[in-house]
Design a protein around this motif. Structure first.
Motif, PDB file in Angstrom:
ATOM      1  N   ILE A  91       8.161  14.884   5.394  1.00  0.00           N
ATOM      2  CA  ILE A  91       7.675  14.109   5.640  1.00  0.00           C
ATOM      3  C   ILE A  91       8.659  12.510   5.612  1.00  0.00           C
ATOM      4  O   ILE A  91       8.104  13.101   4.268  1.00  0.00           O
ATOM      5  N   LEU A  92       9.186  11.753   6.264  1.00  0.00           N
ATOM      6  CA  LEU A  92       9.566  10.602   4.724  1.00  0.00           C
ATOM      7  C   LEU A  92       9.195   9.530   5.800  1.00  0.00           C
ATOM      8  O   LEU A  92       9.163   9.399   7.455  1.00  0.00           O
ATOM      9  N   GLY A  93       8.836   8.521   4.779  1.00  0.00           N
ATOM     10  CA  GLY A  93       9.098   7.373   4.968  1.00  0.00           C
ATOM     11  C   GLY A  93       7.257   6.690   6.175  1.00  0.00           C
ATOM     12  O   GLY A  93       7.441   5.707   6.078  1.00  0.00           O
ATOM     13  N   HIS A  94       5.912   8.445   5.091  1.00  0.00           N
ATOM     14  CA  HIS A  94       5.132   7.713   5.775  1.00  0.00           C
ATOM     15  C   HIS A  94       4.964   5.868   5.622  1.00  0.00           C
ATOM     16  O   HIS A  94       5.169   5.904   4.209  1.00  0.00           O
ATOM     17  N   SER A  95       3.887   5.623   5.843  1.00  0.00           N
ATOM     18  CA  SER A  95       3.081   4.391   5.749  1.00  0.00           C
ATOM     19  C   SER A  95       2.345   4.395   4.837  1.00  0.00           C
ATOM     20  O   SER A  95       2.418   3.096   3.853  1.00  0.00           O
ATOM     21  N   GLU A  96       1.407   5.008   4.097  1.00  0.00           N
ATOM     22  CA  GLU A  96       0.921   4.886   3.373  1.00  0.00           C
ATOM     23  C   GLU A  96       2.144   4.884   2.202  1.00  0.00           C
ATOM     24  O   GLU A  96       2.116   4.459   0.808  1.00  0.00           O
TER      25      GLU A  96
END
Ligand code: PGA
Length: 248
Positions: A91-96
């Motif tokens: 998973i990349l670029g998650h808002s966290e």
């Protein structure tokens, strides 16, 4: 259009071995709709353990990785390492990652490019904050974030799932309404038709994420441009099975 429904669980920084065993046993018990691709995003330290106990119908993802294969990057993990322990997604670029850890579009694009080059599949997250939505900038933000990914993805769109996650809906219990989510998904697909290709627009799977629960999943899952979910809090609970089965 034959887009296979894809449901991801994002455990974030939660779980210990006991809880992990419970979650996996619950998923094994299922039953899970065989037409749905399931991916669980686990903390890096448990990737190897989870990979060793999951059944074949569940894919394992890291929640982040660095942009090169190895080197002096204290505390980071690489796509090569993720693959080495048998996991196949990140998973990349998650808002966290974007907000708490200050990751910008460019860095996320570099990570996406390297993960894909290394043979990992990627769930790439995008989404607007409440302030951006309220000032009418939702599309502008989502298009800008996606545009940064275009050169990084190149012709590897078949290895990418986009996750539209409005930041105001994440962990807040405020799910976007099916109409709100469908509107952004449809306009993103439209944008992809113009800026990537019609084929990409038709085939790429776009997940919705943000407070998805057992009770909101069916209506969201019935929207024509919503091809799955990325689920945080509820992916730690037994109701995750219900969410996976939203379209069955
Ligand atoms: P949530 O998280 O389901 O707990 O809102 C979603 C996510 O951050 O991926």
């Amino acid at each position: 259009m034959g887009r296979k429904f894809v449901v991801g669980g994002n455990w974030k920084m939660n779980g210990d071995k006991n809880q992990i065993n419970e979650i996996i046993n619950n998923l094994k018990k299922g039953p899970l709709d065989p037409n749905v691709e399931v991916i669980i995003g686990v903390p890096a330290i448990y990737l190897s353990y989870v990979q060793s106990i999951v059944p074949d119908n569940i894919n394992v993802a890291a929640q982040n990785c660095w942009k090169v294969a190895k080197g002096a990057f204290t505390g980071e993990i690489s796509p090569a390492m993720i693959k080495d322990v048998g996991a196949s997604w990140v998973i990349l670029g998650h808002s966290e990652r974007r907000t708490i850890f200050g990751e910008k579009d460019d860095l996320i694009a570099e990570k996406v490019a390297h993960a894909l080059e290394s043979g990992l599949k990627v769930i790439a997250c995008i989404g607007e904050t409440l302030e951006e939505r309220e000032s009418g900038k939702t599309e502008e933000v989502v298009f800008r974030q996606t545009k940064a990914l275009l050169p990084a993805i190149g012709n590897n769109w078949d290895k990418v799932v986009l996750a539209y996650e409005p930041v105001w809906a994440i962990g807040t219990g405020k799910t976007a309404s099916p109409a709100q989510a469908q509107e952004v998904h449809a306009s993103l697909r439209n944008w992809l038709a113009k800026n990537a290709s019609q084929e990409v627009a038709d085939s790429v799977r776009i997940q919705y994420g943000g407070s998805v629960t057992g009770s909101s999943c069916k209506e969201l899952g019935a929207c024509p441009d919503i091809d799955g979910f990325l689920v945080g809090g509820a992916s730690l609970k037994p109701e995750f099975v219900e969410i996976i089965n939203a379209t069955s």
